[in-house]
Every structure is written in C-alpha cells, then in structure tokens.
Scaffold this motif. Sequence first.
Motif, PDB file in Angstrom:
ATOM      1  N   ILE A   1      12.464   5.631  -3.914  1.00 51.46           N
ATOM      2  CA  ILE A   1      13.781   5.368  -4.488  1.00 51.46           C
ATOM      3  C   ILE A   1      13.588   4.411  -5.675  1.00 51.46           C
ATOM      4  CG2 ILE A   1      16.105   4.507  -3.995  1.00 51.46           C
ATOM      5  CD1 ILE A   1      15.395   4.790  -0.976  1.00 51.46           C
ATOM      6  N   PRO A   2      14.038   4.794  -6.875  1.00 52.25           N
ATOM      7  CA  PRO A   2      13.766   3.933  -8.031  1.00 52.25           C
ATOM      8  C   PRO A   2      14.439   2.568  -7.968  1.00 52.25           C
ATOM      9  CG  PRO A   2      14.686   6.069  -8.728  1.00 52.25           C
ATOM     10  CD  PRO A   2      14.725   6.037  -7.245  1.00 52.25           C
ATOM     11  N   GLU A   3      15.703   2.551  -7.518  1.00 54.46           N
ATOM     12  CA  GLU A   3      16.380   1.257  -7.478  1.00 54.46           C
ATOM     13  C   GLU A   3      17.348   1.213  -6.305  1.00 54.46           C
ATOM     14  OE1 GLU A   3      17.883  -0.154 -11.266  1.00 54.46           O
ATOM     15  OE2 GLU A   3      19.255  -1.534 -10.263  1.00 54.46           O
ATOM     16  N   ILE A   4      17.321   0.131  -5.578  1.00 58.05           N
ATOM     17  CA  ILE A   4      18.288  -0.048  -4.485  1.00 58.05           C
ATOM     18  C   ILE A   4      18.840  -1.463  -4.524  1.00 58.05           C
ATOM     19  CG2 ILE A   4      17.237   1.659  -2.960  1.00 58.05           C
ATOM     20  CD1 ILE A   4      16.053  -0.613  -1.369  1.00 58.05           C
ATOM     21  N   SER A   5      19.929  -1.653  -3.812  1.00 55.01           N
ATOM     22  CA  SER A   5      20.561  -2.975  -3.811  1.00 55.01           C
ATOM     23  C   SER A   5      19.935  -3.875  -2.748  1.00 55.01           C
ATOM     24  CB  SER A   5      22.055  -2.834  -3.563  1.00 55.01           C
ATOM     25  OG  SER A   5      22.280  -2.422  -2.230  1.00 55.01           O
ATOM     26  N   TYR A   6      20.166  -5.170  -2.894  1.00 55.53           N
ATOM     27  CA  TYR A   6      19.695  -6.119  -1.885  1.00 55.53           C
ATOM     28  C   TYR A   6      20.189  -5.701  -0.503  1.00 55.53           C
ATOM     29  CZ  TYR A   6      18.777  -9.594  -5.592  1.00 55.53           C
ATOM     30  OH  TYR A   6      18.312 -10.260  -6.682  1.00 55.53           O
ATOM     31  N   ARG A   7      21.450  -5.330  -0.466  1.00 56.13           N
ATOM     32  CA  ARG A   7      22.016  -5.035   0.843  1.00 56.13           C
ATOM     33  C   ARG A   7      21.350  -3.805   1.467  1.00 56.13           C
ATOM     34  NH1 ARG A   7      28.208  -3.689   2.086  1.00 56.13           N
ATOM     35  NH2 ARG A   7      28.602  -5.814   1.424  1.00 56.13           N
ATOM     36  N   GLU A   8      21.142  -2.781   0.627  1.00 56.60           N
ATOM     37  CA  GLU A   8      20.470  -1.586   1.158  1.00 56.60           C
ATOM     38  C   GLU A   8      19.058  -1.913   1.609  1.00 56.60           C
ATOM     39  OE1 GLU A   8      22.707   1.867  -1.488  1.00 56.60           O
ATOM     40  OE2 GLU A   8      21.025   0.763  -2.345  1.00 56.60           O
ATOM     41  N   ALA A   9      18.366  -2.699   0.792  1.00 58.07           N
ATOM     42  CA  ALA A   9      16.983  -3.037   1.147  1.00 58.07           C
ATOM     43  C   ALA A   9      16.956  -3.851   2.438  1.00 58.07           C
ATOM     44  CB  ALA A   9      16.320  -3.804   0.018  1.00 58.07           C
ATOM     45  N   ALA A  10      17.936  -4.745   2.576  1.00 53.78           N
ATOM     46  CA  ALA A  10      17.975  -5.550   3.798  1.00 53.78           C
ATOM     47  C   ALA A  10      18.212  -4.640   5.002  1.00 53.78           C
ATOM     48  CB  ALA A  10      19.058  -6.608   3.701  1.00 53.78           C
ATOM     49  N   GLU A  11      19.076  -3.642   4.826  1.00 54.23           N
ATOM     50  CA  GLU A  11      19.319  -2.691   5.916  1.00 54.23           C
ATOM     51  C   GLU A  11      18.035  -1.931   6.259  1.00 54.23           C
ATOM     52  OE1 GLU A  11      22.061  -2.361   7.588  1.00 54.23           O
ATOM     53  OE2 GLU A  11      23.753  -2.971   6.328  1.00 54.23           O
TER      54      GLU A  11
ATOM     55  N   THR B   1       9.740   0.504  -6.624  1.00 51.55           N
ATOM     56  CA  THR B   1      11.186   0.386  -6.390  1.00 51.55           C
ATOM     57  C   THR B   1      11.647  -0.991  -6.840  1.00 51.55           C
ATOM     58  OG1 THR B   1      11.111   1.849  -4.466  1.00 51.55           O
ATOM     59  CG2 THR B   1      12.987   0.342  -4.604  1.00 51.55           C
ATOM     60  N   LYS B   2      12.767  -0.999  -7.553  1.00 58.05           N
ATOM     61  CA  LYS B   2      13.338  -2.282  -7.975  1.00 58.05           C
ATOM     62  C   LYS B   2      14.538  -2.594  -7.079  1.00 58.05           C
ATOM     63  CE  LYS B   2      14.795  -4.676 -12.153  1.00 58.05           C
ATOM     64  NZ  LYS B   2      15.265  -4.518 -13.531  1.00 58.05           N
ATOM     65  N   ILE B   3      14.557  -3.781  -6.542  1.00 59.39           N
ATOM     66  CA  ILE B   3      15.676  -4.195  -5.681  1.00 59.39           C
ATOM     67  C   ILE B   3      16.506  -5.210  -6.453  1.00 59.39           C
ATOM     68  CG2 ILE B   3      16.310  -5.077  -3.419  1.00 59.39           C
ATOM     69  CD1 ILE B   3      13.465  -4.492  -2.484  1.00 59.39           C
TER      70      ILE B   3
ATOM     71  N   ASP C   1       0.825  -1.211   0.000  1.00 53.23           N
ATOM     72  CA  ASP C   1       0.000   0.000   0.000  1.00 53.23           C
ATOM     73  C   ASP C   1       0.860   1.263   0.000  1.00 53.23           C
ATOM     74  OD1 ASP C   1       0.994  -0.270   2.519  1.00 53.23           O
ATOM     75  OD2 ASP C   1      -0.934  -0.197   3.556  1.00 53.23           O
ATOM     76  N   VAL C   2       2.130   1.123  -0.309  1.00 53.80           N
ATOM     77  CA  VAL C   2       2.971   2.314  -0.479  1.00 53.80           C
ATOM     78  C   VAL C   2       3.675   2.209  -1.833  1.00 53.80           C
ATOM     79  CG1 VAL C   2       3.368   2.741   1.978  1.00 53.80           C
ATOM     80  CG2 VAL C   2       4.906   1.220   0.754  1.00 53.80           C
ATOM     81  N   ASP C   3       4.232   3.346  -2.288  1.00 54.99           N
ATOM     82  CA  ASP C   3       4.765   3.399  -3.648  1.00 54.99           C
ATOM     83  C   ASP C   3       6.059   2.635  -3.862  1.00 54.99           C
ATOM     84  OD1 ASP C   3       2.684   4.867  -4.527  1.00 54.99           O
ATOM     85  OD2 ASP C   3       3.687   6.808  -4.360  1.00 54.99           O
ATOM     86  N   GLY C   4       6.657   2.176  -2.810  1.00 56.61           N
ATOM     87  CA  GLY C   4       7.930   1.468  -2.957  1.00 56.61           C
ATOM     88  C   GLY C   4       8.734   1.696  -1.706  1.00 56.61           C
ATOM     89  N   VAL C   5      10.047   1.624  -1.849  1.00 59.81           N
ATOM     90  CA  VAL C   5      10.902   1.933  -0.708  1.00 59.81           C
ATOM     91  C   VAL C   5      11.149   3.435  -0.747  1.00 59.81           C
ATOM     92  CG1 VAL C   5      13.128   1.532   0.380  1.00 59.81           C
ATOM     93  CG2 VAL C   5      11.971  -0.336  -0.804  1.00 59.81           C
ATOM     94  N   LEU C   6      10.862   4.102   0.343  1.00 57.49           N
ATOM     95  CA  LEU C   6      10.991   5.556   0.381  1.00 57.49           C
ATOM     96  C   LEU C   6      12.260   5.962   1.129  1.00 57.49           C
ATOM     97  CD1 LEU C   6       7.329   6.736   1.080  1.00 57.49           C
ATOM     98  CD2 LEU C   6       8.368   5.980  -1.023  1.00 57.49           C
ATOM     99  N   THR C   7      12.654   7.214   0.924  1.00 57.25           N
ATOM    100  CA  THR C   7      13.861   7.699   1.601  1.00 57.25           C
ATOM    101  C   THR C   7      13.672   7.769   3.118  1.00 57.25           C
ATOM    102  OG1 THR C   7      13.102   9.934   1.150  1.00 57.25           O
ATOM    103  CG2 THR C   7      14.751   9.011  -0.369  1.00 57.25           C
ATOM    104  N   ALA C   8      12.425   7.814   3.571  1.00 51.83           N
ATOM    105  CA  ALA C   8      12.116   7.778   5.006  1.00 51.83           C
ATOM    106  C   ALA C   8      10.619   7.517   5.126  1.00 51.83           C
ATOM    107  CB  ALA C   8      12.475   9.098   5.690  1.00 51.83           C
TER     108      ALA C   8
END
Length: 500
Positions: A271-281, A318-320, A253-260
Amino acid sequence: MLAAHRDNVENRGIDGCEMKRPLRVMKFGGTSVGDSACIARVAEIVRAAACESSVVVVVSAMSGVTNHLIEAANSAEANDQGQVARIFDALREQHEKALAALIRSDESRARLAKSTEEIFAQGERLCEGTYLLRELTPRTLDAVSSLGERLSAPIVAGKLAELGVPSDSIDAGELIVTDSYHGGAAPLMEATRERAQARLSSQLGQGIVPVVTGFIGANAQGVLTTLGRGGSDYSATILGAALDADEVVIWTDVDGVLTADPRLVPDARTIPEISYREAAELAYFGAKVLHPKTLRPIMPAGIPVWIRNSFAPDRAGTKITASGRSNGGGVKALTAIQDVALIAVGGPGIVGLPDVVGRTFSTTAEVRANVLLISQSSSQNDICFIVTATDAKRTVEALRTEFAQDVAHEKVEHITVDPNIAIVAVVGENMHGTPGVAGRTFSALGQQGVNVIAIAQGSSESNISFVVEEKCMKTALLSVHREFGLGAPSAAERTGSLRS
Ligand code: ASP
Ligand code: MG
C-alpha cells in the motif's frame, strides 16, 4: 528544537540561500542486521542517506539474538548452566564472525572485539547471579535481553566508520527515559526530549551519525529497562519525536505495509500510503510490520513514518501520514493474528449482574493482559474477549480467583479459554460511513463456509474484527481479500487498463 544542530548544518545553496539539512531517524530491524552482508547493505543505505540529511540510526539486535538471550536467562533460572554456556558460545561466534567479515582495520576490529567481550562477560555474570538466586527478576531479564542491541550497535557504527561516515554508537539508556515497568517500559517524553537533544545535538551538528541501541531505555535512576519485544520501532519514533525529526524510516525485510500477509494471501500488494490510524489498526499485521505503540510518539507532531525494505532499497515502501491517501474503496487491508486465545466469562447467572464486566476487565488490567478484542451480545449471557496466547494462562487464573465466590454460588457458570482461534480484521479509515462493508465481508465468508465465532466493530468504523477457528483463518483472508479486490491486478485487468 535541535538549535545547535540546525544552525551548524546549514548549507549554502547554489544561489546563496540557506538550506537546512532535514533530520531522519532510520531504524533497522533484526533481519536487516542479520549477518555481515546485511550490515554492509545497511551501512550503504545510511551512507547514501547521510549525504542528503542528518541521520540518527537505531538498530535491533542481530536476528534471533534476543530470543537466545532470553532463553539463556531462563536456562540460568532453571540452573541449566550447560545451556547458558552453549548459547553464549554461539552468540560469541555469530558476532565475531560479523566483526571479522565487516571490519578491515585490525585496530578497530580489536577494539570492537574487546568491547564485545565485555558485554558477553556482563551477560554471563548476570546469568551466574540468576542461577545462584534461582530467580530471574524482570529487571535482570531486561539487562540480559538488552545485550543484543548493545552488541549490534557498535558493529554497525564500526562499519559506517570504515565507509568514511563519522559515527558513534550510543546506548539508548542515555537518551530514552522511561518508567520502571521492566519488560514493557513507557517513555517519559519530556525528559527524553531534554536528554536526547542535549546528548545528540552537537554530534549531529558535526555531521556524526549516532547509532543508537533500539529496544532499551533507562528509568530516572539510570536502571536499564526495555520497551517490550519488538520495541526498536518504538525507540525510533520516540527519538524521532524527541528530536523533532522530519521523518522516521523503519527499514525491515518486507516492502512496506501490505494488503494482507503475503505468506497467506499470495497476491497481497504494497500500500503506497496509509494513515496513522489505519497503520495502528494494522499494527498486529500478519507480518508484524510495526510494534503496536510505534506511531504514538510521532502522531501529535505529524511526523511521517516510512516502512521500507532494506533488502530492496530501490522500492518506495509505504508512507504513513496523518491523513493517509484514499484508495477509493473503503477497505485498505486485512490483518490476522493467531497467537491468541478466546476467554469467556459467562452463564445465565450473569445477566444483569452489574459488576461482572467491570471486575473482568479490572482483573485483566491487574495482570497487564493485552486485550485485543471484546464482544458481549445484548443477551448478556457471556462476555468474551481475546488476549495474546502468552497472557492467556495468567488471565484465566486471575479470573478464576476473582470470580471464585460467584462460581461457587453458580452466578458465574464458566470461565473458559480456547486457544485454537484467530482474529481477522478488515481495516480502512474510509470504511467509516461506507455502507455494505460488513455485509460483503460476512457473505464472502459465508460463501466459503467460514463460521464466525465472535464479531467486534468499534464505533470508529475503521476496523471490523471477527474471530474464526484457527484452521479457517487462511480461507477467511483469501475470500475477503478477493471480495474487496485488494490484490494485485490480474493480467486481464492490466491489459484492460493498457487498452483504455
Ligand atoms: N531485539 C528486540 C526483540 O527482538 C527488539 C527489536 O528487535 O525490535 O524483541
Ligand atoms: Mg521487529
């Protein structure tokens, strides 16, 4: 590989070359299937996707349902039969209403109503057993809390069938093999791979969309387990890996991974694209976008995961991915968690005691407490760490038992717990080797008068976490977000970029 599936669904391209249909696993969270209008929207999303690819759907329970089921189980243990009955009445009404609104065909509606009623009856029997025994075992709690997904999956499959998409609802107990740790079972990937491929390949080959219950698995003996609260995301990536999917899409129900978390930081952006590691964090992201274990199964194969909004399917999300994409600066996003408690074990007597650290964390491991952050200064006067609020009480009790002798002999002076704190984390893979991130973070906090209680940065340098008083969390987020320019561009910036 899904041999049968891949062979059967090959299409002929215009010039005669063979095109394979990609496979997508699409998971829909509780709010995405929250009521009949939401489920209708989900069915449209699946229908569109099924035109282009093979699709496996994974669904959560309708929103709120798992909480109510758990409450019913607890009420049964407390012998509050009235409350159990009230909860089941409300759940029946909620699901009947969805069925009535979604399924036009009398025949399918009657069939679905019957199987729904069987599930409710099972739930009531489980609660009856619980109040007879006055004991709610983790195994029974799993059986009760899994009912929500077992109710929602057939409804979604039924709606898809009405839209002309051949579909079949499947209990994930048939696909996901887990260990026997009730309430947070771990998947056994090899066995899951075999089961899932054997069970689903011919369906996928025939263009059928399986609608699988999220959250649920079964151990090798076939006893139902659950993967932990919020575990449907995990179900989706477990299945994505097991089926060699081309991508996994987590519809939420949200647009993706947000900056906060946008509820705390109004100018947060996707955020349009982040890495697995960032997403895991960021897994404990304010908005709790992902279950923390979600990315584990698909990381070895590099399968991309999308986070998308089922209420706004036109937005990219967001694409991870394995590599993520750099945003130039080092910091990608901030995250904050407040349902946590700070535990400290300490006193001057522990200085140089070699086994205090070891015993502290073997104790947290024994009670399976989830330790989110650890900090010990080189003076060794105390070790402090953070656990989730739900783990705090039993962790402190276990530590007090473990260190009882040392407290009596004044080697350990105190074991304290403070629940009024929050963790804020600054995350970005490219912070690694970028000097000044910590300096800028803490001077931004200092300028706003935010007192930092503890700090931790792993040597991976992709996360700087710090602990603040809960009431300062919002200010901390706002000031660091501003410091690193993470927000949506201001009107002035936008005009500037138009001019240049
Ligand atoms: N329904 C389960 C829960 O609420 C699993 C999920 O939604 O992911 O925890
Ligand atoms: Mg969820």
